[in-house]
Design an enzyme around this catalytic site. Structure first.
Site, PDB file in Angstrom:
ATOM      1  N   GLU A   1       0.856  -1.177   0.000  1.00  0.00           N
ATOM      2  CA  GLU A   1       0.000   0.000   0.000  1.00  0.00           C
ATOM      3  C   GLU A   1       0.901   1.239   0.000  1.00  0.00           C
ATOM      4  O   GLU A   1       1.849   1.309   0.795  1.00  0.00           O
ATOM      5  CB  GLU A   1      -0.885   0.023   1.238  1.00  0.00           C
ATOM      6  CG  GLU A   1      -1.818  -1.164   1.371  1.00  0.00           C
ATOM      7  CD  GLU A   1      -2.544  -1.137   2.700  1.00  0.00           C
ATOM      8  OE1 GLU A   1      -3.431  -0.277   2.876  1.00  0.00           O
ATOM      9  OE2 GLU A   1      -2.212  -1.984   3.560  1.00  0.00           O
TER      10      GLU A   1
ATOM     11  N   ARG B   1       4.535 -13.987   8.677  1.00  0.00           N
ATOM     12  CA  ARG B   1       5.251 -12.732   8.545  1.00  0.00           C
ATOM     13  C   ARG B   1       6.466 -12.724   9.470  1.00  0.00           C
ATOM     14  O   ARG B   1       6.590 -13.549  10.379  1.00  0.00           O
ATOM     15  CB  ARG B   1       4.323 -11.564   8.885  1.00  0.00           C
ATOM     16  CG  ARG B   1       3.883 -11.541  10.328  1.00  0.00           C
ATOM     17  CD  ARG B   1       2.844 -10.456  10.574  1.00  0.00           C
ATOM     18  NE  ARG B   1       3.367  -9.139  10.255  1.00  0.00           N
ATOM     19  CZ  ARG B   1       2.616  -8.042  10.184  1.00  0.00           C
ATOM     20  NH1 ARG B   1       1.313  -8.119  10.372  1.00  0.00           N
ATOM     21  NH2 ARG B   1       3.166  -6.878   9.918  1.00  0.00           N
TER      22      ARG B   1
ATOM     23  N   LYS C   1       2.379  -0.261  11.375  1.00  0.00           N
ATOM     24  CA  LYS C   1       2.449   1.058  10.746  1.00  0.00           C
ATOM     25  C   LYS C   1       1.898   2.126  11.677  1.00  0.00           C
ATOM     26  O   LYS C   1       2.390   3.259  11.703  1.00  0.00           O
ATOM     27  CB  LYS C   1       1.670   1.062   9.429  1.00  0.00           C
ATOM     28  CG  LYS C   1       2.410   0.448   8.262  1.00  0.00           C
ATOM     29  CD  LYS C   1       1.610   0.631   6.988  1.00  0.00           C
ATOM     30  CE  LYS C   1       2.345   0.027   5.793  1.00  0.00           C
ATOM     31  NZ  LYS C   1       1.562   0.188   4.544  1.00  0.00           N
TER      32      LYS C   1
END
Length: 570
Positions: free
Chosen positions: A48, A275, A285
């Protein structure tokens, strides 16, 4: 693109690479052997554009691009630009630059989900015509509450059974601006009693009046990630859609969406992997943005940040990140890797490649009283003992030197082997010296050490074979250059910040950086931006990317990972 990737069979930092064995590559290999997708392999990296890449993204980068290379396939960089509120072209440019620094090359120019907005809209109308989507006028909080929860039934929207014509008119009204932001959404009509919460009539489109960095003001409705993900994979020809593990629960919705549109090419398949999680590190984030916006760090590229840009400024080489990702491989379950393991790969790389230099971080004057006044001797010093090709350099030695303050004590504790009155030590690559006296300031602090040297010990060895127990680094005072040096502790004190449910920022070490005014040998005045050198006895330091007179401590010399392994073995 040039990647050398190996699986979890590697035994330690920078081991000889062996053939990959992770389950994702095994699946790709099996698919090719079975002739799936006509033998094609196509992956994508879909960030993104609402922030900067971090070390966790590096694992995904090397997996997706590595698979494409290993199986003669292609890998696209595709920006998931479906939320104009949070996105910016500066993030797009930064991600492109970070991928280049990581050493991978996408197959062609960047792609964007927004390239497919027209087709996604048409497919949404097809769902409405098929009775598989409807416009819901309820607000977000109501929709969320009606979904229920695990073991709790969902409640159907009162608008769920609107006619196709009514839904088409309202959806087009959403597109044309007849409704305000949040007034209505388009939802898939699946099953409000499904065990998988993502199948309980998920939102496919929402209204957001915000300028899009690529499409401008053309659109005011934007697809959700779950609606766009699989369809754009299919539009672009992706064969293996590789996602992190949190998207495993989304996979039934990924498949449902693909089941109900007419695909232009092969049907992609989603595969999930765990992950990357590191101790003493937060990759959220939200938390990273808070650190930046609240001024707790100097920016996204602060050397304490786990962003790719921060790691680069800190002096982490892309080759070490790649080897680290190689080593930890790809798993099906989440786990946390000690940050000391990553540091060991960085240290091993720099031990092979970094030039050796001398720097004094907390300077104390050392004056050799029997040195010929004004005399300079140039010592021939090896640049890197691990690489003969790097040769040697000439380092000036005089009777006026800087040494580390903690390398001298007037009243030392037991087992202190460095310089003290009456003791002889070696000055690295130079001479043996013996402290004879000190000069104190008005508060009784030592400001200068007086010493004598043995002229016969040039090069750091005495002709009579006598030994000393300590070797000190030094810098000639008349020749020293000034440098600013940043030393770092862990940004988060706890190994698992926020693991107890508390705010991770409560674990933040606000004193994680200390700054020293250092004295360095002349060669360091010519350091290139980003160059990493070993400060003798102190560790590895990177010249700042913007101001090479500033150095960031990359990693120390001690292999903490090896100590962890020894403790586990014991």
């Amino acid at each position: 693109m040039s990647l050398t990737l190996s699986g979890s069979v590697a035994s330690g930092p920078m081991s000889d690479h062996l053939e990959p064995v992770d389950f994702v590559r095994e699946k790709v290999r099996d698919d090719r052997a079975a002739g799936r997708f006509g033998g094609r392999v196509q992956t994508r990296f879909p960030p993104e554009p609402n922030g900067f890449l971090h070390v966790g993204h590096a694992k995904s980068v090397y997996l997706n691009f590595g698979i494409a290379e290993e199986f003669d396939g292609i890998c696209h960089l595709r920006f998931d630009d479906t939320n104009p509120v949070a996105e910016d072209v500066s993030y797009v440019e930064a991600i492109v630059e970070d991928l280049a620094w990581l050493g991978v090359t996408p197959s062609g120019p960047p792609r964007f989900t927004s390239d497919s907005f027209d087709q996604l809209y048409l497919w949404a109308e097809d769902l409405i015509r098929a009775g598989l989507a409807y416009v819901d006028d309820q607000d977000q909080a109501t929709i969320s509450a009606q979904r229920g929860g695990f073991g709790q039934p969902g409640v159907e929207s009162p608008h769920r059974n609107r006619s196709v014509e009514d839904n088409l008119e309202r959806f087009r009204g959403m597109r044309d601006g007849r409704y305000s932001d949040g007034e209505c959404v388009l939802r898939a009509r699946i099953d409000m009693q499904a065990d998988n919460m993502w199948l309980r009539d998920p939102v496919l489109y929402r209204i957001r009046r915000a300028h899009h960095h690529r499409t401008g003001d053309r659109w005011i409705i934007y697809p959700t990630y779950d609606w766009a993900h699989g369809q754009v994979d299919a539009i672009e020809g992706t064969t293996h859609s590789i996602c992190t593990l949190e998207f495993a629960e989304h996979r039934p919705l990924y498949d449902w969406c693909l089941d109900h549109v007419e695909l232009p090419s092969d049907r992609p398949e989603q595969t999930e992997f765990a992950r990357l999680n590191l101790t003493h590190t937060v990759l959220s984030k939200r938390v990273l943005r808070t650190l930046v916006e609240d001024g707790l760090v100097d920016g996204w590229d602060d050397a304490r940040m786990p962003t790719v840009r921060g790691l680069r400024r800190r002096g982490y080489p892309a080759e070490a990140l790649r080897a680290f990702c190689d080593h930890i491989s790809v798993a099906k379950t989440n786990s946390t890797v000690e940050i000391e393991l990553l540091e060991s790969f960085v240290r091993t790389h720099h031990n092979r490649h970094a030039l050796r230099r001398m720097a004094v971080l907390d300077p104390l004057r050392l004056t050799i009283t029997n040195w010929p006044e004004g005399h300079v001797e140039w010592m021939d010093v090896v640049n890197n003992p691990e690489d003969d090709a790097e040769g040697t350099r000439a380092v000036p030695f005089t009777g006026e030197l800087w040494i580390e303050r903690d390398d001298f004590m007037v009243d030392p504790p037991p087992k202190y082997f460095r310089l003290t009155p009456g003791r002889e030590v070696r000055l690295r690559n130079a001479f043996f010296v013996t402290a004879t006296d000190v000069v104190l300031d008005g508060d009784g602090n030592v400001v200068e050490v007086l010493a004598t040297y043995d002229p016969e010990s040039r090069g750091g060895a005495a002709p009579d074979g006598r030994k000393v127990k300590s070797t000190l680094h030094w810098v000639s005072r008349p020749h020293a250059a000034d440098a600013t040096v940043h030393l770092y502790e862990r940004l988060f004190r706890s190994a698992h910040p926020g693991s107890d449910g508390a705010d991770p920022l409560e674990d933040l070490d606000r004193g994680s950086r200390t700054t020293r005014s250092a004295k360095v040998e002349p060669a360091l005045a010519e350091a290139n931006p980003g160059q990493v050198v070993q400060f003798e006895r102190l560790g590895y330091f990177a010249a700042d990317l913007d101001d090479p007179s500033v150095f960031h401590r990359t990693v120390g010399l001690r292999d903490e990972w090896a100590n962890i392994q020894k403790q586990r073995t014991a």
